[in-house]
Design a protein around this motif. Structure first.
Motif, PDB file in Angstrom:
ATOM      1  N   PHE A 234       0.821  -1.207   0.000  1.00 60.74           N
ATOM      2  CA  PHE A 234       0.000   0.000   0.000  1.00 60.74           C
ATOM      3  C   PHE A 234       0.859   1.264   0.000  1.00 60.74           C
ATOM      4  O   PHE A 234       0.445   2.297  -0.522  1.00 60.74           O
ATOM      5  CB  PHE A 234      -0.962  -0.048   1.183  1.00 60.74           C
ATOM      6  N   TYR A 235       2.048   1.185   0.564  1.00 63.88           N
ATOM      7  CA  TYR A 235       2.955   2.334   0.510  1.00 63.88           C
ATOM      8  C   TYR A 235       3.472   2.557  -0.912  1.00 63.88           C
ATOM      9  O   TYR A 235       3.545   3.702  -1.391  1.00 63.88           O
ATOM     10  CB  TYR A 235       4.137   2.117   1.470  1.00 63.88           C
ATOM     11  N   PHE A 236       3.820   1.477  -1.610  1.00 64.96           N
ATOM     12  CA  PHE A 236       4.296   1.611  -2.983  1.00 64.96           C
ATOM     13  C   PHE A 236       3.192   2.135  -3.908  1.00 64.96           C
ATOM     14  O   PHE A 236       3.424   3.048  -4.721  1.00 64.96           O
ATOM     15  CB  PHE A 236       4.804   0.253  -3.505  1.00 64.96           C
ATOM     16  N   CYS A 237       2.000   1.563  -3.791  1.00 66.44           N
ATOM     17  CA  CYS A 237       0.894   1.980  -4.661  1.00 66.44           C
ATOM     18  C   CYS A 237       0.488   3.427  -4.397  1.00 66.44           C
ATOM     19  O   CYS A 237       0.270   4.205  -5.333  1.00 66.44           O
ATOM     20  CB  CYS A 237      -0.305   1.053  -4.453  1.00 66.44           C
ATOM     21  N   GLY A 238       0.400   3.793  -3.123  1.00 73.29           N
ATOM     22  CA  GLY A 238       0.045   5.178  -2.799  1.00 73.29           C
ATOM     23  C   GLY A 238       1.096   6.161  -3.280  1.00 73.29           C
ATOM     24  O   GLY A 238       0.774   7.231  -3.811  1.00 73.29           O
ATOM     25  N   GLY A 239       2.371   5.808  -3.140  1.00 73.72           N
ATOM     26  CA  GLY A 239       3.437   6.686  -3.614  1.00 73.72           C
ATOM     27  C   GLY A 239       3.405   6.874  -5.119  1.00 73.72           C
ATOM     28  O   GLY A 239       3.649   7.979  -5.627  1.00 73.72           O
ATOM     29  N   ALA A 240       3.098   5.796  -5.870  1.00 71.37           N
ATOM     30  CA  ALA A 240       3.010   5.903  -7.330  1.00 71.37           C
ATOM     31  C   ALA A 240       1.908   6.861  -7.749  1.00 71.37           C
ATOM     32  O   ALA A 240       2.071   7.646  -8.696  1.00 71.37           O
ATOM     33  CB  ALA A 240       2.773   4.517  -7.935  1.00 71.37           C
ATOM     34  N   GLY A 241       0.783   6.833  -7.047  1.00 69.68           N
ATOM     35  CA  GLY A 241      -0.310   7.751  -7.361  1.00 69.68           C
ATOM     36  C   GLY A 241       0.057   9.200  -7.123  1.00 69.68           C
ATOM     37  O   GLY A 241      -0.285  10.082  -7.919  1.00 69.68           O
ATOM     38  N   CYS A 242       0.770   9.459  -6.056  1.00 70.91           N
ATOM     39  CA  CYS A 242       1.204  10.833  -5.762  1.00 70.91           C
ATOM     40  C   CYS A 242       2.192  11.337  -6.818  1.00 70.91           C
ATOM     41  O   CYS A 242       2.138  12.502  -7.232  1.00 70.91           O
ATOM     42  CB  CYS A 242       1.823  10.899  -4.370  1.00 70.91           C
ATOM     43  N   LEU A 243       3.098  10.470  -7.263  1.00 72.38           N
ATOM     44  CA  LEU A 243       4.063  10.856  -8.291  1.00 72.38           C
ATOM     45  C   LEU A 243       3.363  11.166  -9.612  1.00 72.38           C
ATOM     46  O   LEU A 243       3.677  12.159 -10.284  1.00 72.38           O
ATOM     47  CB  LEU A 243       5.081   9.735  -8.477  1.00 72.38           C
ATOM     48  N   TRP A 244       2.403  10.339 -10.006  1.00 73.06           N
ATOM     49  CA  TRP A 244       1.665  10.586 -11.253  1.00 73.06           C
ATOM     50  C   TRP A 244       0.946  11.928 -11.203  1.00 73.06           C
ATOM     51  O   TRP A 244       0.888  12.649 -12.214  1.00 73.06           O
ATOM     52  CB  TRP A 244       0.646   9.460 -11.468  1.00 73.06           C
ATOM     53  N   PHE A 245       0.424  12.285 -10.054  1.00 71.28           N
ATOM     54  CA  PHE A 245      -0.332  13.540  -9.915  1.00 71.28           C
ATOM     55  C   PHE A 245       0.531  14.747 -10.261  1.00 71.28           C
ATOM     56  O   PHE A 245       0.037  15.724 -10.843  1.00 71.28           O
ATOM     57  CB  PHE A 245      -0.864  13.651  -8.484  1.00 71.28           C
ATOM     58  N   VAL A 246       1.805  14.706  -9.954  1.00 71.57           N
ATOM     59  CA  VAL A 246       2.712  15.815 -10.273  1.00 71.57           C
ATOM     60  C   VAL A 246       2.797  16.012 -11.785  1.00 71.57           C
ATOM     61  O   VAL A 246       2.687  17.134 -12.296  1.00 71.57           O
ATOM     62  CB  VAL A 246       4.117  15.549  -9.680  1.00 71.57           C
TER      63      VAL A 246
END
Length: 510
Positions: A234-246
């Motif tokens: 869940f940490y990896f998936c959540g981090g990927a979503g935040c990066l895409w948002f940028v």
């Protein structure tokens, strides 16, 4: 009517309307390579990859989160296995090795079904409001914040699980609440960005990110669970979503007019080819006409039928691989992902083929949508029925399940883009409506699956696959009879209709 370039669009008395004159006229077509519209499709592709990674990670992680050695837990450890274990040293034991200290929980089959379906309780609520607001204001903000909000909440999953199943249920429902706006926002953006002769390929390319996300997330989830423990998923998936948002915030605009890097040639091509239907809708909507629209209800019913089998496999396939076929977690994740690897190229190629058939006038828009929908619902049903007779054959079962989801990708160029055919201006709102109904199977299917498979028997899973196949066949028949690709009369605004009539009157007088 037949337009100057020979392309056909199915209209009736609205032939002279600005909404329909446009849509298939051939202008000088700027190349798609490196174009703003292709870049948008690619960003959407990765966005929906993240969206589905956030959605399906719990399906595999659930196997690692449940304590199967607890007598009150989710698996009947004392029952005889429904099928023999597959060959290989890694599959000889069902014990899952995770880092020391990784928490596990005594959730039974029913609790797991509710947790897997909890996402869709929230997902139901924001589809229609999200589509309505995205159609009025533009979809960039809604799609971006939908992914970002879900990603942030995903980071809290380990905390919620530690507090109890009710807290995890609430968190997953909130994630669905945030993610519910994403697909309607996508369709609202394509109503302003996609030239009519490129709709199928652009929409299927962006939407196929969902298959890629499922393909990537399922095996990675299994690997991460075994190496780092399930919380790391869940940490990896959540981090990927935040990066895409940028990247989304920096590179995307609501429409061609406001894009900072689009060429004038491409901007003019998109605006001229879409015409009046590329404008956002106002605050008022023709709700009564929509409510009475047979083509719209056909999309709703067909999408619900297709989604039943899709969500059944999406949420429950890892459990089937574990409880019945007894694959270890890494093999489970990889094999559960194979169907989505197959559906990715099929979906994209179906979009290209559909546009080609429309542009070359091989079939009308209506017939193209019917063909792709019929094949995309009937063929998966055939392979699901085949699974029922594969018994405990690991190879046949995995093959048939993979083929079922693979050929299901054909429907992505059918019913799943049909909203923009019948009402381009309201496409975002209509997708919100159809997805709201289409999400009901996402809530119900895991619960029904949990009920049928409470005893972890092969007979119970046969019922699951038979029900999914029957519903798919029903959807194929209904869409073939009642589906349409024509722009509906209620999708044309009154002032535009009046203006078209005035122009027609002036031309008659002169």
């Amino acid at each position: 009517m037949t337009l100057p370039n020979g392309c056909s669009i199915n209209t009736d008395a609205l032939d002279q309307n600005a909404d329909t004159q446009v849509l298939l006229e051939k202008h000088a077509v700027p190349p798609q390579c490196c174009s703003a519209r292709l870049n948008l499709a690619i960003l959407m592709f990765f966005g929906f990859s993240v969206v589905y990674g956030l959605r399906v990670n719990l399906s595999v992680a659930m196997v690692a989160m449940v304590n199967t050695t607890d007598p009150s837990g989710g698996t009947n450890a004392t029952a005889d296995p429904a099928c023999p274990f597959p060959p290989g040293p890694e599959n000889g034991s069902r014990a899952l090795r995770q880092p020391d200290g990784t928490p596990q929980y005594p959730w039974n089959s029913e609790t797991q079904g509710w947790l897997l379906g909890s996402f869709f309780f929230g997902y139901l609520l924001t589809q229609i409001p999200g589509g309505y607001l995205a159609g009025h204001y533009g979809g960039k903000v809604f799609l971006g914040l939908g992914v970002f909000g879900t990603a942030v909440l995903t980071l809290l999953t380990p905390v919620a699980a530690g507090l109890g199943s009710h807290w995890l249920f609430a968190l997953r429902a909130l994630e669905g609440f945030g993610e519910g706006v994403t697909f309607p926002a996508m369709m609202a953006m394509w109503a302003r960005w996609a030239p009519p002769l490129e709709r199928s390929r652009l929409i299927t390319l962006s939407g196929s990110g969902a298959s890629f996300g499922a393909f990537l997330a399922l095996p990675l989830t299994g690997y991460i669970c075994e190496k780092l423990g399930w919380p790391a998923v869940f940490y990896f998936c959540g981090g990927a979503g935040c990066l895409w948002f940028v990247f989304w915030c920096a590179l995307v605009s609501d429409d061609p007019q406001t894009h900072r890097r689009i060429s004038k040639e491409e901007s003019d091509y998109i605006i001229n080819s879409i015409g009046a239907q590329g404008k956002g809708h106002g605050w008022s909507l023709p709700l009564l006409s929509m409510l009475l629209s047979v083509p719209l209800w056909t999309i709703i019913i067909s999408q619900m039928c297709s989604n039943w089998s899709f969500y059944t496999l999406l949420t429950s396939l890892p459990t089937y691989m574990n409880d019945i076929l007894h694959f270890d977690l890494q093999s489970n994740g990889f094999l559960s992902s194979l169907p989505y690897l197959g559906s990715l190229p099929v979906s994209v190629l179906s979009g290209v083929a559909a546009d080609w058939l429309i542009e070359r006038k091989v079939f009308s828009i209506t017939n193209v949508r019917k063909i792709f929908t019929f094949l995309g619902l009937l063929l998966p049903a055939v392979f699901l029925i085949a699974v029922c007779y594969a018994g405990c054959s690991h190879i046949l079962t995995v093959t048939f399940l993979t083929l079922s989801t693979t050929v299901g990708g054909i429907s992505s160029a059918g019913v799943y883009v049909n909203q923009i055919d019948i009402a381009p201006r309201y496409a975002g709102f209509l997708l919100g409506v159809t997805n709201t109904f289409g999400t009901i199977p996402g809530v119900v299917a895991p619960i029904v699956t949990g009920y049928f498979t409470e005893d972890h028997t092969l007979a119970g899973w046969r019922k699951v696959f038979w029900v999914a196949a029957g519903i798919n066949i029903g959807g194929a028949v209904i869409y073939t009879i009642f589906g349409s690709g024509e722009i509906q009369a209620w999708a044309v605004e009154d002032e535009e209709r009046d203006e078209a009539e005035r122009k027609s009157s002036r031309s008659t007088l002169t």
